[in-house]
Design a protein around this motif. Sequence first.
Motif, PDB file in Angstrom:
ATOM      1  N   PRO A 135     -35.420  -7.455 -13.756  1.00  0.00           N
ATOM      2  CA  PRO A 135     -34.755  -8.629 -13.177  1.00  0.00           C
ATOM      3  C   PRO A 135     -35.647  -9.359 -12.169  1.00  0.00           C
ATOM      4  O   PRO A 135     -36.526  -8.770 -11.561  1.00  0.00           O
ATOM      5  N   GLU A 136     -35.402 -10.650 -12.044  1.00  0.00           N
ATOM      6  CA  GLU A 136     -36.126 -11.473 -11.074  1.00  0.00           C
ATOM      7  C   GLU A 136     -35.482 -11.316  -9.696  1.00  0.00           C
ATOM      8  O   GLU A 136     -34.273 -11.473  -9.545  1.00  0.00           O
ATOM      9  N   LEU A 137     -36.281 -11.007  -8.711  1.00  0.00           N
ATOM     10  CA  LEU A 137     -35.792 -10.896  -7.332  1.00  0.00           C
ATOM     11  C   LEU A 137     -35.633 -12.305  -6.772  1.00  0.00           C
ATOM     12  O   LEU A 137     -36.591 -13.070  -6.701  1.00  0.00           O
ATOM     13  N   VAL A 138     -34.405 -12.656  -6.385  1.00  0.00           N
ATOM     14  CA  VAL A 138     -34.125 -13.989  -5.855  1.00  0.00           C
ATOM     15  C   VAL A 138     -34.275 -13.993  -4.346  1.00  0.00           C
ATOM     16  O   VAL A 138     -34.941 -14.843  -3.767  1.00  0.00           O
ATOM     17  N   GLU A 139     -33.643 -13.038  -3.684  1.00  0.00           N
ATOM     18  CA  GLU A 139     -33.765 -12.886  -2.240  1.00  0.00           C
ATOM     19  C   GLU A 139     -33.334 -11.483  -1.859  1.00  0.00           C
ATOM     20  O   GLU A 139     -32.739 -10.757  -2.649  1.00  0.00           O
ATOM     21  N   PHE A 140     -33.655 -11.102  -0.634  1.00  0.00           N
ATOM     22  CA  PHE A 140     -33.290  -9.785  -0.122  1.00  0.00           C
ATOM     23  C   PHE A 140     -33.059  -9.900   1.372  1.00  0.00           C
ATOM     24  O   PHE A 140     -33.497 -10.844   2.017  1.00  0.00           O
ATOM     25  N   SER A 141     -32.353  -8.904   1.893  1.00  0.00           N
ATOM     26  CA  SER A 141     -32.064  -8.942   3.322  1.00  0.00           C
ATOM     27  C   SER A 141     -31.649  -7.568   3.817  1.00  0.00           C
ATOM     28  O   SER A 141     -30.975  -6.824   3.109  1.00  0.00           O
ATOM     29  N   LYS A 142     -32.060  -7.272   5.045  1.00  0.00           N
ATOM     30  CA  LYS A 142     -31.482  -6.143   5.763  1.00  0.00           C
ATOM     31  C   LYS A 142     -30.129  -6.647   6.253  1.00  0.00           C
ATOM     32  O   LYS A 142     -30.023  -7.757   6.756  1.00  0.00           O
ATOM     33  N   VAL A 143     -29.087  -5.851   6.086  1.00  0.00           N
ATOM     34  CA  VAL A 143     -27.743  -6.274   6.472  1.00  0.00           C
ATOM     35  C   VAL A 143     -27.622  -6.197   7.991  1.00  0.00           C
ATOM     36  O   VAL A 143     -27.984  -5.209   8.609  1.00  0.00           O
ATOM     37  N   LYS A 144     -27.132  -7.284   8.586  1.00  0.00           N
ATOM     38  CA  LYS A 144     -26.974  -7.346  10.036  1.00  0.00           C
ATOM     39  C   LYS A 144     -25.511  -7.277  10.419  1.00  0.00           C
ATOM     40  O   LYS A 144     -24.650  -7.847   9.752  1.00  0.00           O
ATOM     41  N   LEU A 145     -25.236  -6.599  11.511  1.00  0.00           N
ATOM     42  CA  LEU A 145     -23.885  -6.493  12.053  1.00  0.00           C
ATOM     43  C   LEU A 145     -23.538  -7.757  12.826  1.00  0.00           C
ATOM     44  O   LEU A 145     -24.389  -8.624  13.033  1.00  0.00           O
ATOM     45  N   LEU A 146     -22.308  -7.849  13.270  1.00  0.00           N
ATOM     46  CA  LEU A 146     -21.872  -9.009  14.044  1.00  0.00           C
ATOM     47  C   LEU A 146     -22.698  -9.187  15.317  1.00  0.00           C
ATOM     48  O   LEU A 146     -22.852 -10.294  15.810  1.00  0.00           O
TER      49      LEU A 146
END
Length: 182
Positions: A137-148
Motif C-alpha cells: 500500500p501507498e503511505l499517505v500520511e502518518f502520525s504519533k497520536v497526541k492527547l488533549l
Amino acid sequence: MLSLCNHYRELRVHIYDHSGSAVSPPFHISQQKKKFLQILSAIVFGNGECIGFDTTMNIRQLKLPVLSRLNDNWYDILEVLFSSHGLVGRGTVCYLARKDDEEYIIKDHWVLGNADDEDILNEVAMLKKMQGVRGVPELVEFSKVKLLTGEVDNTKIYRYQELPSLVGTWRTHFRLIMKPRG
C-alpha cells in the motif's frame, strides 16, 4: 480492573496497557474508606481519558467513530477491518475510512519505543522505500497520536513509577494512513 480479595475486605487495582500490567498492593476497604471512594469516584466520574478511552476518536450517535486530529485531517470511519485481541502488545486496529470521497486504510497501533526514539519510524521508512512495489500500500500520511494535552500518547506516561521489569517496554501510539484498500 478491580479485584476483591480476603473475603471481599481488600481491594487491588490492576492496570493493563500495551507495555504490560501492574497490580497495586491490597488495601482494606473498611479501614481505608477514603482511598476506596477515590478509586470508585475516578472510575464512575472520571473523564474518558482518565478511564482509558482513546480521546482522539469521537463517537457520534452510537455509530462508528470519526477519527480526528491526524495532521489536521478528518477521516470518516466506515468499518472496522481488523482488531487484535490482547491486553499487551501492539493493540492494532485497522479501519476502512473515507476522506473527500476517497477510501483509505487507517492502521492504529502501538509501536515499541519512546515517542522520541527514531526506531518507532521503522515501518514508515520501510513503506517509503517500497513505494511503487505491487501489492504494497501507498503511505499517505502518518502520525504519533497526541492527547488533549498535546503530549504524544505513550504507555510511560500512565505509570506512576518506572519499574525495572518494564524498562524498554514502553510503547508509542501511532497511526498510518494508506491506500488503496488491501
